[in-house]
Design an enzyme around this catalytic site. Structure first.
Site, mmCIF file in Angstrom:
data_model
loop_
_atom_site.group_PDB
_atom_site.id
_atom_site.type_symbol
_atom_site.label_atom_id
_atom_site.label_comp_id
_atom_site.label_asym_id
_atom_site.label_seq_id
_atom_site.Cartn_x
_atom_site.Cartn_y
_atom_site.Cartn_z
ATOM 1 N N SER A 1 0.837 -1.206 0.000
ATOM 2 C CA SER A 1 0.000 0.000 0.000
ATOM 3 C C SER A 1 0.867 1.248 0.000
ATOM 4 C CB SER A 1 -0.916 -0.005 1.227
ATOM 5 O OG SER A 1 -1.606 1.227 1.340
ATOM 6 N N TRP B 1 2.232 1.654 -3.439
ATOM 7 C CA TRP B 1 1.174 2.146 -4.334
ATOM 8 C C TRP B 1 1.102 3.668 -4.307
ATOM 9 C CZ3 TRP B 1 -3.134 5.181 -3.653
ATOM 10 C CH2 TRP B 1 -4.068 5.196 -4.692
ATOM 11 N N HIS B 2 1.329 4.251 -3.143
ATOM 12 C CA HIS B 2 1.182 5.699 -3.011
ATOM 13 C C HIS B 2 2.309 6.473 -3.680
ATOM 14 C CE1 HIS B 2 -1.891 4.722 -0.001
ATOM 15 N NE2 HIS B 2 -2.311 5.955 -0.169
ATOM 16 N N GLY B 3 3.480 5.897 -3.804
ATOM 17 C CA GLY B 3 4.531 6.666 -4.445
ATOM 18 C C GLY B 3 5.836 5.923 -4.553
ATOM 19 N N PHE C 1 -0.976 10.469 -7.259
ATOM 20 C CA PHE C 1 -0.876 9.024 -7.137
ATOM 21 C C PHE C 1 -1.633 8.317 -8.240
ATOM 22 C CE2 PHE C 1 -0.922 10.558 -2.588
ATOM 23 C CZ PHE C 1 0.455 10.662 -2.532
#
Length: 470
Positions: free
Chosen positions: A319, A322-324, A470
C-alpha cells in the site's frame, strides 16, 4: 479539470442537464465523451493510456470467460496484469528503480550510470488501473460475467466523477448503475449538492488555507521551534484529510446528481480507536481493494499466526509503494503494518476492543492515541526524502527553545475546529442525509456558513488535490 475551479462549475451542470434531456440509449455516449474530455483537460494525449487499458482488459476478460482450462485463463489474466502494471511501473516506478540501481552500482564502485527519464506521471493512473484490474480479476475468478458492450465498459473505467482519485469502484457495483435508466430525482439532487458543498468547503477553506503553513514548515523544518513543528504536523493531518475527503465528497455528490451512488471513501477516520479501524475508515475503497485482491489471495487470516502477520505487513508495505515511488512511502506503509500488528496483539492481551463506546472517555483516549500515531507517520508521507524526515524528528527535540514561530491566523484554527466538530457530529453518519433531517432554519444556516466561507475565505489559488499525484 479540477473540482475546485470555475471550469468544473460550468462543466458539471451542462453534463447533468444533457444527461436528463437525452434519451436513455444515448446517455452512455454523453458520459463517455464527458469523461474523456474531463481527463483531456489535463493532458490530451494521456487519454490514450486509458483507452489502451480499457481495450486490453475488455478483450482479455472476454477471452478468459471463454476458456475452460485454468492454465489458459491464468495466461490471459497475466496479459492484463502485465499490460496494466507494466504501464504503471514505467510511468510511476521506473525512475525510482533506476536511481536505486545506480546507487547500488556506485556502492560497488561501478561508474556506469542509468539515466532517469523525465516522463510525466499520468494523473490518476493508479486509480483507474486498479479499478480496471479488479474487473479482469473477478472475471478470472468467475465472480463477474464479462461485459459485451465496449462502451459501457469504457465508461466504467473512466467515469469522470471518480476517474482520477476514486473511490475505486467494483464493476458489479458501478456498471449496473451506469446502465440503469435514472429518472430525475429531487432528493438525489439535494443530497448531491449538499455533498459537493461540504466537500468544496473542507477542500477550499480548510485544506487550501492551512496548506500554505504546512508548506512553510516543510520548506525549512530545522528553522522552526518545537511548538511550531508540532502545530504544522497537526495541521498536515487535517490538510490531507480535508483535501482527499473533500475530493471524495465532490465525486460522490457529482455522481449522485445522476442517480449513481458511489461508495463512501471516508468515515471520520480520526475517531478510530486503533490503526485497524483507521484503515476501515480512511480511503476505504483502496483498503478493501488490497483486502480482496492481495490479503485474501495471500491466505488472509486462514493461515498460521506468523503467516498472518507476514500477510498484514506485506499488504501495508505494498500500500505504501502504491502511493509513491520513494522510500518514504515504503517506510510509511511498513510502519502502519508494524503498529497494526503491535496493537492487534496488545488488544488481545488487554481486551481493549471489547470496550469503548462512542464518545466514552476510553474511546476519546484511544482515538487521541491513534491520531498522534497517524500524525507522526504522516511525516514520512509528506517528506520528500528520508533526510527531511530525520531533520523533522531531530528538530522536534532540539528546537524546544530555539527557532522561528509558525504564525497561523486564528481563523484557520477555527476552520480546523469546525472540521473536528463536524466529525464528532457525523460519526457513523453522512453529511447529506444528516443535514437533510435538520430543521429548515438549521439546515439553511449550515448552507449559509459553508457558502460564505467558500466565497470569502477560500484559498487564493486552486491547489490541485494531493492524491492527484498518485
Amino acid at each position: 479539470m479540477l473540482f475546485n475551479t470555475i471550469d468544473y462549475i460550468i462543466f458539471l451542470p451542462l453534463v447533468i442537464l444533457a444527461y436528463y434531456l437525452l434519451p436513455f440509449r444515448f446517455r452512455w455516449m454523453l458520459l463517455l465523451a464527458a469523461s474523456y474530455f474531463f481527463y483531456m483537460c489535463w493532458k490530451f494525449e494521456y487519454v490514450l493510456l486509458i483507452m489502451g487499458s480499457t481495450i486490453v482488459d475488455y478483450t482479455m476478460a472476454l477471452i478468459i470467460e471463454r476458456q475452460t482450462e485454468k492454465k489458459k485463463r491464468r495466461r490471459y489474466l497475466l496479459v492484463s496484469l502485465a499490460a496494466n502494471l507494466g504501464l504503471l511501473f514505467y510511468f510511476k516506478y521506473s525512475n525510482f528503480v533506476f536511481i536505486n540501481i545506480d546507487h547500488l552500482l556506485e556502492a560497488f564502485h561501478f561508474t556506469a550510470r542509468i539515466k532517469a527519464s523525465s516522463i510525466l506521471l499520468p494523473v490518476g493512473i493508479s486509480f483507474y488501473t486498479f479499478q480496471s484490474l479488479s474487473y479482469t480479476i473477478e472475471v478470472y475468478q468467475g465472480k463477474q460475467k464479462a461485459e459485451r458492450h465496449l462502451g459501457y465498459f469504457a465508461l466504467y473505467v473512466c467515469y469522470f466523477p471518480q476517474l482520477v482519485a476514486g473511490p475505486i469502484e467494483r464493476y458489479a457495483r458501478l456498471a449496473p448503475q451506469l446502465q440503469s435508466k435514472h429518472l430525475f430525482d429531487m432528493e438525489n439532487i439535494k443530497n448531491g449538492l449538499r455533498l459537493i458543498l461540504f466537500g468544496l468547503f473542507i477542500k477550499m477553506v480548510v485544506a487550501d488555507n492551512i496548506c500554505v503553513y504546512v508548506d512553510k514548515l516543510y520548506a525549512d523544518p530545522a528553522g522552526f521551534n518545537t511548538k511550531s513543528i508540532l502545530s504544522g504536523l497537526f495541521l498536515y493531518s487535517f490538510q490531507i484529510y480535508s483535501d482527499f475527503a473533500g475530493y471524495s465528497l465532490v465525486a460522490i455528490g457529482s455522481a449522485l446528481l445522476m442517480g449513481v451512488r458511489l461508495m463512501d471513501n471516508f468515515k471520520t477516520p480520526y475517531l478510530a480507536k486503533n490503526i485497524a479501524e483507521f484503515w476501515q475508515r480512511w480511503h476505504i475503497s483502496l483498503s478493501t481493494w488490497f483486502r480482496d485482491y492481495l490479503y485474501i489471495p495471500l491466505g488472509g487470516n486462514r493461515v498460521t499466526q506468523s503467516r498472518w502477520a507476514f500477510n498484514i505487513f506485506v499488504v501495508f508495505t505494498v500500500s505504501g509503494i502504491w502511493h509513491g515511488a520513494n522510500w518514504t512511502f515504503v517506510i510509511w506503509g511498513a510502519l502502519f503494518g508494524i503498529i497494526y500488528l503491535i496493537e492487534h496483539f496488545a488488544n488481545i492481551a488487554l481486551k481493549i476492543n471489547k470496550v469503548g463506546k462512542p464518545y466514552s472517555p476510553l474511546h476519546l483516549l484511544l482515538s487521541l492515541k491513534t491520531f498522534v500515531l497517524v500524525t507522526l507517520i504522516w511525516i514520512f508521507f509528506r517528506s520528500q526524502n528520508l533526510q527531511e524526515v530525520a531533520v523533522i524528528f531531530k528538530s522536534i527535540f532540539a528546537n524546544i527553545h530555539a527557532g522561528e514561530s509558525l504564525q497561523v491566523p486564528i481563523k484557520y484554527w477555527i476552520f480546523v475546529g469546525l472540521l473536528i466538530l463536524s466529525d464528532f457530529v457525523l460519526y457513523n453518519k453522512r453529511f447529506d442525509t444528516w443535514t437533510g433531517k435538520q430543521f429548515f432554519v438549521v439546515r439553511w444556516a449550515i448552507y449559509a456558513v459553508l457558502i460564505f466561507s467558500i466565497l470569502v475565505c477560500s484559498g487564493v489559488e486552486a491547489f490541485p488535490f494531493i492524491y492527484f499525484q498518485f
